[in-house]
Design a protein around this motif. Sequence first.
Motif, PDB file in Angstrom:
ATOM      1  N   GLY A 135       0.783  -1.233   0.000  1.00  0.00           N
ATOM      2  CA  GLY A 135       0.000   0.000   0.000  1.00  0.00           C
ATOM      3  C   GLY A 135       0.808   1.273   0.000  1.00  0.00           C
ATOM      4  N   PHE A 136       2.114   1.187  -0.370  1.00  0.00           N
ATOM      5  CA  PHE A 136       2.972   2.368  -0.394  1.00  0.00           C
ATOM      6  C   PHE A 136       3.633   2.527  -1.766  1.00  0.00           C
ATOM      7  CE2 PHE A 136       2.859   0.725   3.938  1.00  0.00           C
ATOM      8  CZ  PHE A 136       2.458   1.845   4.646  1.00  0.00           C
ATOM      9  N   PRO A 137       2.857   2.845  -2.789  1.00  0.00           N
ATOM     10  CA  PRO A 137       3.459   2.981  -4.125  1.00  0.00           C
ATOM     11  C   PRO A 137       4.402   4.176  -4.191  1.00  0.00           C
ATOM     12  CG  PRO A 137       1.204   3.795  -4.118  1.00  0.00           C
ATOM     13  CD  PRO A 137       1.421   3.130  -2.781  1.00  0.00           C
ATOM     14  N   VAL A 138       5.553   3.968  -4.809  1.00  0.00           N
ATOM     15  CA  VAL A 138       6.494   5.070  -5.009  1.00  0.00           C
ATOM     16  C   VAL A 138       5.989   5.896  -6.192  1.00  0.00           C
ATOM     17  CG1 VAL A 138       8.859   5.699  -5.583  1.00  0.00           C
ATOM     18  CG2 VAL A 138       8.416   3.749  -4.077  1.00  0.00           C
ATOM     19  N   ALA A 139       5.674   7.161  -5.917  1.00  0.00           N
ATOM     20  CA  ALA A 139       5.064   8.016  -6.934  1.00  0.00           C
ATOM     21  C   ALA A 139       6.023   9.047  -7.500  1.00  0.00           C
ATOM     22  CB  ALA A 139       3.838   8.732  -6.345  1.00  0.00           C
ATOM     23  N   ALA A 140       7.145   9.308  -6.797  1.00  0.00           N
ATOM     24  CA  ALA A 140       8.061  10.355  -7.263  1.00  0.00           C
ATOM     25  C   ALA A 140       9.474  10.073  -6.775  1.00  0.00           C
ATOM     26  CB  ALA A 140       7.601  11.728  -6.762  1.00  0.00           C
ATOM     27  N   SER A 166       6.165  21.169  -6.210  1.00  0.00           N
ATOM     28  CA  SER A 166       5.097  21.050  -7.206  1.00  0.00           C
ATOM     29  C   SER A 166       4.752  19.598  -7.499  1.00  0.00           C
ATOM     30  CB  SER A 166       5.486  21.769  -8.498  1.00  0.00           C
ATOM     31  OG  SER A 166       6.686  21.217  -9.038  1.00  0.00           O
ATOM     32  N   VAL A 167       5.769  18.738  -7.651  1.00  0.00           N
ATOM     33  CA  VAL A 167       5.516  17.336  -7.993  1.00  0.00           C
ATOM     34  C   VAL A 167       4.823  16.603  -6.849  1.00  0.00           C
ATOM     35  CG1 VAL A 167       6.598  15.124  -8.549  1.00  0.00           C
ATOM     36  CG2 VAL A 167       7.395  17.212  -9.667  1.00  0.00           C
ATOM     37  N   CYS A 168       5.274  16.823  -5.615  1.00  0.00           N
ATOM     38  CA  CYS A 168       4.661  16.144  -4.471  1.00  0.00           C
ATOM     39  C   CYS A 168       3.206  16.566  -4.298  1.00  0.00           C
ATOM     40  CB  CYS A 168       5.446  16.422  -3.197  1.00  0.00           C
ATOM     41  SG  CYS A 168       7.005  15.516  -3.078  1.00  0.00           S
ATOM     42  N   VAL A 173       1.694  13.173  -2.625  1.00  0.00           N
ATOM     43  CA  VAL A 173       2.637  12.399  -1.818  1.00  0.00           C
ATOM     44  C   VAL A 173       2.367  12.640  -0.337  1.00  0.00           C
ATOM     45  CG1 VAL A 173       5.063  12.182  -1.164  1.00  0.00           C
ATOM     46  CG2 VAL A 173       4.428  12.347  -3.589  1.00  0.00           C
ATOM     47  N   SER A 174       2.273  11.559   0.424  1.00  0.00           N
ATOM     48  CA  SER A 174       2.027  11.687   1.863  1.00  0.00           C
ATOM     49  C   SER A 174       3.219  11.255   2.709  1.00  0.00           C
ATOM     50  CB  SER A 174       0.794  10.876   2.266  1.00  0.00           C
ATOM     51  OG  SER A 174       0.942   9.517   1.892  1.00  0.00           O
ATOM     52  N   ILE A 175       4.154  10.496   2.114  1.00  0.00           N
ATOM     53  CA  ILE A 175       5.336  10.042   2.837  1.00  0.00           C
ATOM     54  C   ILE A 175       6.578  10.350   2.017  1.00  0.00           C
ATOM     55  CG2 ILE A 175       6.571   8.043   3.780  1.00  0.00           C
ATOM     56  CD1 ILE A 175       3.892   6.706   4.263  1.00  0.00           C
ATOM     57  N   ALA A 195       5.801  21.078   0.788  1.00  0.00           N
ATOM     58  CA  ALA A 195       4.921  20.449  -0.189  1.00  0.00           C
ATOM     59  C   ALA A 195       3.725  19.775   0.472  1.00  0.00           C
ATOM     60  CB  ALA A 195       5.693  19.419  -1.009  1.00  0.00           C
ATOM     61  N   GLY A 196       3.660  19.842   1.802  1.00  0.00           N
ATOM     62  CA  GLY A 196       2.537  19.249   2.522  1.00  0.00           C
ATOM     63  C   GLY A 196       2.784  17.836   3.009  1.00  0.00           C
TER      64      GLY A 196
END
Length: 256
Positions: A135-140, A166-168, A173-175, A195-196
């Motif tokens: 449940g932790f897909p690497v998105a960036a 900007s990308v996150c 992105v949460s982690i 980036a939050g």
Amino acid sequence: MAAQRGEGDGVVTRPGETGPEAPADVRERARAIPEAAVARLAVYLRVLSGMVEQGVTTISSEELAGAAGVNSAKLRKDLSYIGSYGTRGVGYDVEVLVSHIERILGLTRKHSVAVVGIGNLGHALANYGGFPSRGFPVAALFDIDPDLTGVPVGGIPVDHIDDITSVCAEREVSIGVIATPPQAAQAVCDRLVSAGVQCILNFAPVVLQVPDYVEVRKVDLAVEMQILSFHVARRADEAAGDVVNGIGVDGVVIRP
């Protein structure tokens, strides 16, 4: 009081209860769980997930405790935090327990991950198949080296660290995972926070300064090695002391 299978998501309910806990109740229960118990719940989930793959449907507290490396009393205490007490004489329903733990650990929602620092460690993390399967897909992916920009690692093109904010935000992105040299870690952390990103896993050997609402977990492999070194040295000293006191390393009494 016997537990019963509730309708819907298979949550254990008891006579007098109307069904699964509301999200607010789950959040309130999660806040009361000690940090050490949270870490053990993650271990229980790993063990239970393996049981599901093997077709195991029920498991006793003794069996689960043994597989997780804890005593059964501690396990029952940990599971009481999530409201799962099992059934006397039967044990725990494995799939129901997995559902309980996943909900408490927040694994019923997606957590997109960003890795910053695509060196040897960053490459390994980006290619690790265990993240998306749990449940932790690497998105960036981010790096300061312009030669890496646009180069795919694990199927994801690397972005420059200047684009973290900007990308996150765009990829929700949460982690954030920091795998940079120590001198760059704080600046990267600041960008992630801006980036939050409110949860950070830090592999850099440095203490990060973050706002109170940001959670940081630190992984220092050198420190872990030093702790293991201590245990090796202590056991060697104990063995040497036993020999001096007339007891061999295998417990055999040495006589003059």
